[in-house]
Design an enzyme around this catalytic site. Structure first.
Site, PDB file in Angstrom:
ATOM      1  N   HIS A   1       4.611  11.426 -28.705  1.00  0.00           N
ATOM      2  CA  HIS A   1       3.539  12.092 -27.951  1.00  0.00           C
ATOM      3  C   HIS A   1       3.570  13.618 -28.135  1.00  0.00           C
ATOM      4  O   HIS A   1       2.566  14.232 -28.494  1.00  0.00           O
ATOM      5  CB  HIS A   1       3.645  11.715 -26.474  1.00  0.00           C
TER       6      HIS A   1
ATOM      7  N   ARG B   1      -6.836  21.251 -13.167  1.00  0.00           N
ATOM      8  CA  ARG B   1      -5.752  20.420 -13.715  1.00  0.00           C
ATOM      9  C   ARG B   1      -6.000  20.046 -15.180  1.00  0.00           C
ATOM     10  O   ARG B   1      -5.066  19.746 -15.926  1.00  0.00           O
ATOM     11  CB  ARG B   1      -5.544  19.165 -12.845  1.00  0.00           C
TER      12      ARG B   1
ATOM     13  N   LYS C   1       3.185  23.597 -13.898  1.00  0.00           N
ATOM     14  CA  LYS C   1       2.522  22.337 -13.541  1.00  0.00           C
ATOM     15  C   LYS C   1       2.339  22.242 -12.027  1.00  0.00           C
ATOM     16  O   LYS C   1       1.280  21.830 -11.539  1.00  0.00           O
ATOM     17  CB  LYS C   1       3.307  21.136 -14.079  1.00  0.00           C
TER      18      LYS C   1
ATOM     19  N   GLU D   1      -7.426  16.372 -10.345  1.00  0.00           N
ATOM     20  CA  GLU D   1      -8.028  16.753 -11.628  1.00  0.00           C
ATOM     21  C   GLU D   1      -9.552  16.892 -11.571  1.00  0.00           C
ATOM     22  O   GLU D   1     -10.282  16.386 -12.415  1.00  0.00           O
ATOM     23  CB  GLU D   1      -7.621  15.751 -12.738  1.00  0.00           C
TER      24      GLU D   1
ATOM     25  N   ARG E   1       0.818  -1.231   0.000  1.00  0.00           N
ATOM     26  CA  ARG E   1       0.000   0.000   0.000  1.00  0.00           C
ATOM     27  C   ARG E   1       0.849   1.278   0.000  1.00  0.00           C
ATOM     28  O   ARG E   1       0.375   2.334   0.419  1.00  0.00           O
ATOM     29  CB  ARG E   1      -0.981   0.024   1.172  1.00  0.00           C
TER      30      ARG E   1
ATOM     31  N   ASN F   1      -4.259  19.548 -20.275  1.00  0.00           N
ATOM     32  CA  ASN F   1      -4.603  18.733 -21.448  1.00  0.00           C
ATOM     33  C   ASN F   1      -4.707  19.543 -22.735  1.00  0.00           C
ATOM     34  O   ASN F   1      -5.159  19.021 -23.758  1.00  0.00           O
ATOM     35  CB  ASN F   1      -5.932  17.997 -21.218  1.00  0.00           C
TER      36      ASN F   1
ATOM     37  N   LYS G   1       1.024  11.518 -10.835  1.00  0.00           N
ATOM     38  CA  LYS G   1       0.190  10.521 -11.521  1.00  0.00           C
ATOM     39  C   LYS G   1       1.069   9.335 -11.898  1.00  0.00           C
ATOM     40  O   LYS G   1       2.107   9.514 -12.528  1.00  0.00           O
ATOM     41  CB  LYS G   1      -0.413  11.099 -12.801  1.00  0.00           C
TER      42      LYS G   1
ATOM     43  N   HIS H   1      -4.222  18.000 -26.079  1.00  0.00           N
ATOM     44  CA  HIS H   1      -4.159  16.557 -25.854  1.00  0.00           C
ATOM     45  C   HIS H   1      -5.366  15.784 -26.368  1.00  0.00           C
ATOM     46  O   HIS H   1      -5.211  14.642 -26.776  1.00  0.00           O
ATOM     47  CB  HIS H   1      -3.937  16.253 -24.375  1.00  0.00           C
TER      48      HIS H   1
ATOM     49  N   GLU I   1       5.712  20.013 -24.303  1.00  0.00           N
ATOM     50  CA  GLU I   1       4.979  20.163 -23.038  1.00  0.00           C
ATOM     51  C   GLU I   1       5.342  21.495 -22.351  1.00  0.00           C
ATOM     52  O   GLU I   1       4.530  22.073 -21.635  1.00  0.00           O
ATOM     53  CB  GLU I   1       5.257  18.989 -22.097  1.00  0.00           C
TER      54      GLU I   1
ATOM     55  N   HIS J   1      -4.152  13.171 -28.702  1.00  0.00           N
ATOM     56  CA  HIS J   1      -4.240  11.738 -28.378  1.00  0.00           C
ATOM     57  C   HIS J   1      -4.911  10.967 -29.499  1.00  0.00           C
ATOM     58  O   HIS J   1      -4.508   9.847 -29.814  1.00  0.00           O
ATOM     59  CB  HIS J   1      -5.057  11.523 -27.090  1.00  0.00           C
TER      60      HIS J   1
HETATM   61  N1  LIG Z   1       2.391  10.752 -15.203  1.00  0.00           N
HETATM   62  C1  LIG Z   1       2.125  11.783 -15.974  1.00  0.00           C
HETATM   63  O1  LIG Z   1       1.635  12.807 -15.521  1.00  0.00           O
HETATM   64  C2  LIG Z   1       2.467  11.694 -17.431  1.00  0.00           C
HETATM   65  C3  LIG Z   1       2.408  12.854 -18.215  1.00  0.00           C
HETATM   66  C4  LIG Z   1       2.799  12.752 -19.547  1.00  0.00           C
HETATM   67  C5  LIG Z   1       3.223  11.539 -20.075  1.00  0.00           C
HETATM   68  N2  LIG Z   1       3.248  10.431 -19.277  1.00  0.00           N
HETATM   69  C6  LIG Z   1       3.709   9.134 -19.793  1.00  0.00           C
HETATM   70  O2  LIG Z   1       5.080   9.252 -20.161  1.00  0.00           O
HETATM   71  C7  LIG Z   1       5.384   8.248 -21.129  1.00  0.00           C
HETATM   72  C8  LIG Z   1       6.244   8.861 -22.202  1.00  0.00           C
HETATM   73  O3  LIG Z   1       7.447   9.280 -21.642  1.00  0.00           O
HETATM   74  P1  LIG Z   1       8.753   9.528 -22.518  1.00  0.00           P
HETATM   75  O4  LIG Z   1       8.419  10.370 -23.672  1.00  0.00           O
HETATM   76  O5  LIG Z   1       9.805   9.941 -21.591  1.00  0.00           O
HETATM   77  O6  LIG Z   1       9.007   8.082 -23.153  1.00  0.00           O
HETATM   78  P2  LIG Z   1       9.844   6.805 -22.677  1.00  0.00           P
HETATM   79  O7  LIG Z   1       9.948   6.706 -21.217  1.00  0.00           O
HETATM   80  O8  LIG Z   1       9.249   5.640 -23.395  1.00  0.00           O
HETATM   81  O9  LIG Z   1      11.290   7.134 -23.264  1.00  0.00           O
HETATM   82  C9  LIG Z   1      11.476   7.268 -24.658  1.00  0.00           C
HETATM   83  C10 LIG Z   1      12.699   6.472 -25.150  1.00  0.00           C
HETATM   84  O10 LIG Z   1      13.875   7.130 -24.720  1.00  0.00           O
HETATM   85  C11 LIG Z   1      14.751   6.218 -24.065  1.00  0.00           C
HETATM   86  N3  LIG Z   1      15.518   7.014 -23.108  1.00  0.00           N
HETATM   87  C12 LIG Z   1      15.122   7.469 -21.917  1.00  0.00           C
HETATM   88  N4  LIG Z   1      16.045   8.275 -21.377  1.00  0.00           N
HETATM   89  C13 LIG Z   1      17.062   8.327 -22.254  1.00  0.00           C
HETATM   90  C14 LIG Z   1      18.309   9.002 -22.275  1.00  0.00           C
HETATM   91  N5  LIG Z   1      18.673   9.852 -21.302  1.00  0.00           N
HETATM   92  N6  LIG Z   1      19.128   8.814 -23.341  1.00  0.00           N
HETATM   93  C15 LIG Z   1      18.751   8.010 -24.372  1.00  0.00           C
HETATM   94  N7  LIG Z   1      17.580   7.361 -24.422  1.00  0.00           N
HETATM   95  C16 LIG Z   1      16.743   7.517 -23.364  1.00  0.00           C
HETATM   96  C17 LIG Z   1      13.842   5.176 -23.493  1.00  0.00           C
HETATM   97  O11 LIG Z   1      14.522   3.960 -23.296  1.00  0.00           O
HETATM   98  C18 LIG Z   1      12.775   5.068 -24.571  1.00  0.00           C
HETATM   99  O12 LIG Z   1      13.215   4.213 -25.601  1.00  0.00           O
HETATM  100  C19 LIG Z   1       4.052   7.722 -21.618  1.00  0.00           C
HETATM  101  O13 LIG Z   1       3.868   6.445 -21.085  1.00  0.00           O
HETATM  102  C20 LIG Z   1       3.028   8.696 -21.053  1.00  0.00           C
HETATM  103  O14 LIG Z   1       1.793   8.098 -20.786  1.00  0.00           O
HETATM  104  C21 LIG Z   1       2.875  10.503 -17.982  1.00  0.00           C
HETATM  105 ZN   LIG Z   2       1.386  15.245 -22.720  1.00  0.00          ZN
END
Ligand SMILES: NC(=O)c1ccc[n+]([C@@H]2O[C@H](COP(=O)([O-])OP(=O)(O)OC[C@H]3O[C@@H](n4cnc5c(N)ncnc54)[C@H](O)[C@@H]3O)[C@@H](O)[C@H]2O)c1
Ligand SMILES: [Zn+2]
Length: 339
Positions: free
Chosen positions: A258, A234, A220, A230, A117, A238, A139, A241, A181, A245
């Site tokens: 993204h 919040r 943020k 949200e 938990r 979006n 999140k 988005h 972003e 999306h």
């Molecule tokens: N929690 C939230 O509020 C929130 C907000 C926006 C997005 N997200 C989530 O974030 C995710 C996308 O994140 P992302 O764009 O970072 O993608 P990701 O985590 O998939 O990373 C993208 C690629 O970059 C590589 N990588 C990471 N760090 C690196 C580095 N320093 N050097 C070289 N390669 C590297 C990873 O291995 C991967 O192949 C999605 O799952 C999305 O849903 C969450």
């Molecule tokens: Zn986003």
């Protein structure tokens, strides 16, 4: 180590700290307690050497390297992490550290939120997207049957460590996509931030990055502190988005990144021609796409299926003047007009 800034995030019962700087990882223990069992969760795309200084400071450090990519942000991978914690005899006093992009932050955060938990969580984001956006706000989630982020929890990291040096290895396209972003943050709540992007010389991006990311994080942070779960405000995060999306899903989450899809989504939803041109110029500056070819009916269907579309209306986020966002309840059919 250079610490550029320290921010406190205050969510009533929950507080966390955000540290921005360079070469912070080798001194991580001066900001948090690593004198316990620590599981570093990372993926195969993150340079392996990033974990070394972290593990070296832990009393009992362990690492799990997951396969990279959104297709692995699943309950099955989450279970692998939990099984590792069980095998290591993790207690509630121990610590999970995410070291990776948003995929790792979301997944490791959800493992931390759910094991016994809830155990302590530290996020070390390694992509622009995760440093600017996903590591802030608490999140956590995994995907289920192709539906993004449908299973998860709100779980605030005790510490978020934004180390700009970690971005050096990030492919340029990923780097630029994540910047969307921050451009978005400017458009919804900080006109000066958006204007900084407009006047920025791309060659200076590395030097200017700390101030741009810091300003975006503050947007943020303010929004999340006002509305963690949200219920209202919040939603302005979006912006771009809902349509973004839809387009991202249309390309089956692989041809468009993204941020790239969100950039196009911001352009589609912006009706004022002058502002749209300004946004377009900023996106083009970072080699980001400003159009995409898609089937309008298919994207409309995907937008309707998005979890943010409730019943026959959708809350669209509109920006008419940089720095000011509005939440507009819109009949779902009207989406077609923007596509
Ligand atoms: N929690 C939230 O509020 C929130 C907000 C926006 C997005 N997200 C989530 O974030 C995710 C996308 O994140 P992302 O764009 O970072 O993608 P990701 O985590 O998939 O990373 C993208 C690629 O970059 C590589 N990588 C990471 N760090 C690196 C580095 N320093 N050097 C070289 N390669 C590297 C990873 O291995 C991967 O192949 C999605 O799952 C999305 O849903 C969450
Ligand atoms: Zn986003």
């Amino acid at each position: 180590m250079t610490v550029i800034e320290r921010l406190k995030i205050d969510l009533g019962n929950d507080t966390g700290e955000i540290i921005l700087g360079r070469d912070i990882l080798k001194d991580l223990s001066s900001f948090c307690n690593l004198n316990r069992k620590v599981l570093v969760v990372t993926d195969s795309g993150v340079p392996a050497e990033y974990a070394e200084p972290v593990l070296a400071q832990c009393a009992e450090g362990h690492i799990i390297v997951l396969p990279s990519g959104e297709q692995h942000k699943t309950l099955a991978t989450w279970q692998t992490v939990l099984e590792k914690m069980l095998e290591l005899g993790f207690s509630r006093k121990d610590l999970v550290i995410a070291l990776g992009g948003g995929m790792i932050g979301d997944l490791a955060g959800f493992a931390a939120a759910s094991f016994m938990r809830g155990v302590d969580f530290i996020n070390i984001p390694t992509t622009t997207l995760s440093q600017i956006d996903s590591s802030i706000g608490g999140k956590t989630a995994v995907d289920l049957n192709g539906v993004k982020n449908i299973v998860g929890a709100f779980w605030q990291p005790k510490l978020t460590c934004i180390d700009f040096e970690l971005l050096a290895s990030l492919p340029r396209r990923e780097f630029n996509s994540g910047l969307v972003e921050a451009i978005k943050a400017g458009l919804i709540a900080d006109a000066a931030l958006f204007e900084r992007f407009e006047t920025l010389n791309v060659a200076d991006i590395e030097i200017k990055l700390p101030e741009l990311i810091s300003a975006a994080i503050k947007v943020k942070q303010k929004v999340v502190e006002a509305d963690e779960k949200e219920a209202g405000l919040r939603q302005i995060l979006n912006f771009g988005h809902s349509l973004g999306h839809g387009i991202e899903s249309y390309y089956q989450l692989n041809e468009l990144l993204h941020g790239e899809a969100v950039g196009i989504g911001m352009l589609l939803i912006t009706e004022d021609e002058k502002l749209r041109k300004r946004i377009e110029n900023v996106l083009l500056k970072f080699d980001l796409p400003v159009t995409a070819v898609y089937d309008k009916d298919a994207v409309f269907e995907l937008v309707c299926h998005d979890k943010k579309a409730a019943a026959n209306t959708i809350n669209l986020i509109k920006v008419e003047v940089p720095g000011k966002a509005e939440i507009v309840k819109t009949p779902i059919e009207e989406i077609r007009r923007y596509l």
